[in-house]
Design a protein around this motif. Structure first.
Motif, PDB file in Angstrom:
ATOM      1  N   GLY A   1     -50.497 -32.063  27.675  1.00 39.53           N
ATOM      2  CA  GLY A   1     -48.898 -31.590  29.280  1.00 39.53           C
ATOM      3  C   GLY A   1     -48.522 -30.122  28.774  1.00 39.53           C
ATOM      4  N   THR A   2     -49.639 -29.607  28.615  1.00 35.34           N
ATOM      5  CA  THR A   2     -49.318 -28.105  28.113  1.00 35.34           C
ATOM      6  C   THR A   2     -49.876 -27.554  29.748  1.00 35.34           C
ATOM      7  OG1 THR A   2     -50.920 -27.591  27.137  1.00 35.34           O
ATOM      8  CG2 THR A   2     -49.696 -27.644  26.241  1.00 35.34           C
ATOM      9  N   VAL A   3     -49.777 -26.487  30.062  1.00 39.83           N
ATOM     10  CA  VAL A   3     -50.339 -26.278  31.342  1.00 39.83           C
ATOM     11  C   VAL A   3     -50.967 -24.792  31.351  1.00 39.83           C
ATOM     12  CG1 VAL A   3     -49.607 -25.080  34.209  1.00 39.83           C
ATOM     13  CG2 VAL A   3     -48.683 -27.747  32.930  1.00 39.83           C
ATOM     14  N   SER A   4     -51.997 -24.340  31.895  1.00 43.11           N
ATOM     15  CA  SER A   4     -52.675 -23.136  31.897  1.00 43.11           C
ATOM     16  C   SER A   4     -52.885 -22.700  33.534  1.00 43.11           C
ATOM     17  CB  SER A   4     -53.306 -23.527  30.808  1.00 43.11           C
ATOM     18  OG  SER A   4     -54.406 -24.182  31.132  1.00 43.11           O
ATOM     19  N   ALA A   5     -53.208 -21.114  33.796  1.00 43.05           N
ATOM     20  CA  ALA A   5     -53.440 -20.889  34.252  1.00 43.05           C
ATOM     21  C   ALA A   5     -54.491 -19.558  34.873  1.00 43.05           C
ATOM     22  CB  ALA A   5     -52.345 -20.934  35.717  1.00 43.05           C
ATOM     23  N   ARG A   6     -55.024 -19.456  35.694  1.00 36.80           N
ATOM     24  CA  ARG A   6     -56.302 -18.526  36.411  1.00 36.80           C
ATOM     25  C   ARG A   6     -55.778 -18.279  37.569  1.00 36.80           C
ATOM     26  NH1 ARG A   6     -56.224 -19.714  31.826  1.00 36.80           N
ATOM     27  NH2 ARG A   6     -57.924 -20.435  30.490  1.00 36.80           N
ATOM     28  N   GLY A   7     -56.496 -16.776  37.505  1.00 38.23           N
ATOM     29  CA  GLY A   7     -56.301 -16.261  38.969  1.00 38.23           C
ATOM     30  C   GLY A   7     -55.328 -14.935  38.671  1.00 38.23           C
ATOM     31  N   GLU A   8     -55.075 -14.892  39.771  1.00 39.98           N
ATOM     32  CA  GLU A   8     -53.837 -13.686  39.559  1.00 39.98           C
ATOM     33  C   GLU A   8     -51.937 -14.091  40.667  1.00 39.98           C
ATOM     34  OE1 GLU A   8     -56.483 -10.786  42.207  1.00 39.98           O
ATOM     35  OE2 GLU A   8     -55.447 -11.625  43.695  1.00 39.98           O
ATOM     36  N   GLY A   9     -51.832 -13.057  40.714  1.00 39.59           N
ATOM     37  CA  GLY A   9     -50.327 -13.176  41.236  1.00 39.59           C
ATOM     38  C   GLY A   9     -49.347 -14.187  40.428  1.00 39.59           C
ATOM     39  N   PRO A  10     -48.034 -13.589  41.016  1.00 36.68           N
ATOM     40  CA  PRO A  10     -46.905 -14.808  39.947  1.00 36.68           C
ATOM     41  C   PRO A  10     -47.536 -16.274  39.963  1.00 36.68           C
ATOM     42  CG  PRO A  10     -46.479 -13.849  41.983  1.00 36.68           C
ATOM     43  CD  PRO A  10     -47.329 -13.374  42.044  1.00 36.68           C
ATOM     44  N   ALA A  11     -48.134 -16.587  40.729  1.00 39.82           N
ATOM     45  CA  ALA A  11     -47.896 -17.901  40.525  1.00 39.82           C
ATOM     46  C   ALA A  11     -49.070 -18.807  39.565  1.00 39.82           C
ATOM     47  CB  ALA A  11     -48.589 -18.367  42.433  1.00 39.82           C
TER      48      ALA A  11
END
Length: 217
Positions: A13-23
């Protein structure tokens, strides 16, 4: 997948993100998440209790989750708008119009999808309803479409889940929509003047280079 970011939902249930910017900046102490959606420059997450979390760019109000939002069962994110499907089957949109202008008396929906600036809903009786920008005919649902089981909408030139067996003019329609039928459909169902793509689920494995077993009917 956003324009410059990607979201990943782990089994715990954990979320991770890759990339750039506030999103791509996941809020700290996010509760257990059951679903995620990536807009062009914003992100959505659905919590286990049916609440919606949003972060990223908010120029059109796409991360301003409405106060008092009922318990949500599904979410979708477009270029600069967001959609929520409540457990009662109501569709609620916020952010940039006209994709947020949910038709009155829409009826009970069981699935939603968000394109660049258009929205699609699959009703419980299998009918497909689309609204928003219609520059490419992406909201012109054919009258003989039939009963669908799955819908998808693309912010770019392709519906990436598709595995195209043969080229068609409608397959390259920008900002298109896709529907999946419970049974294969005839070529006549696929109207070349409509940006949406009628498809059927293939039981065979995807061929090399394809991203799913979904194929053109």
């Amino acid at each position: 997948m956003g324009n410059r970011h990607a979201l990943v939902l782990a089994a715990d249930g954990t979320v991770s993100a890759r990339g750039e910017g506030p999103a791509a900046v996941v809020p700290p102490n996010l509760p257990a998440i059951t679903a995620i959606a990536a807009g062009a420059f914003h992100s959505l997450a659905l919590t286990a209790d049916g609440s919606v979390m949003a972060w990223g760019e908010n120029g059109a109000g796409q991360t301003a989750v409405p106060a008092g939002l009922p318990t949500v069962a599904a979410i979708a994110a477009g270029q600069a708008h967001s959609l929520a499907l409540t457990r009662e089957g109501a569709v609620i949109g916020w952010g940039a119009p006209p994709a947020t202008a949910v038709p009155p008396n829409l009826g009970r929906a069981r699935a939603i999808a968000a394109g660049r600036n258009h929205s699609v809903a699959l009703l419980e009786d299998g009918r497909v309803v689309a609204w928003g920008d219609n520059s490419f005919g992406q909201c012109d649902v054919p009258v003989n479409l039939g009963r669908a089981t799955v819908i998808a909408a693309s912010r770019r030139g392709w519906v990436w889940a598709m595995h195209f067996l043969r080229p068609r003019p409608s397959a390259r329609a920008i900002l298109g929509s896709c529907v999946v039928f419970p049974e294969p459909v005839s070529p006549q169902t696929m109207m070349t003047g409509w940006s949406a793509m009628a498809c059927s689920i293939s039981r065979r494995r995807p061929e090399p280079g394809s991203s799913s077993g979904i194929r053109m009917a």
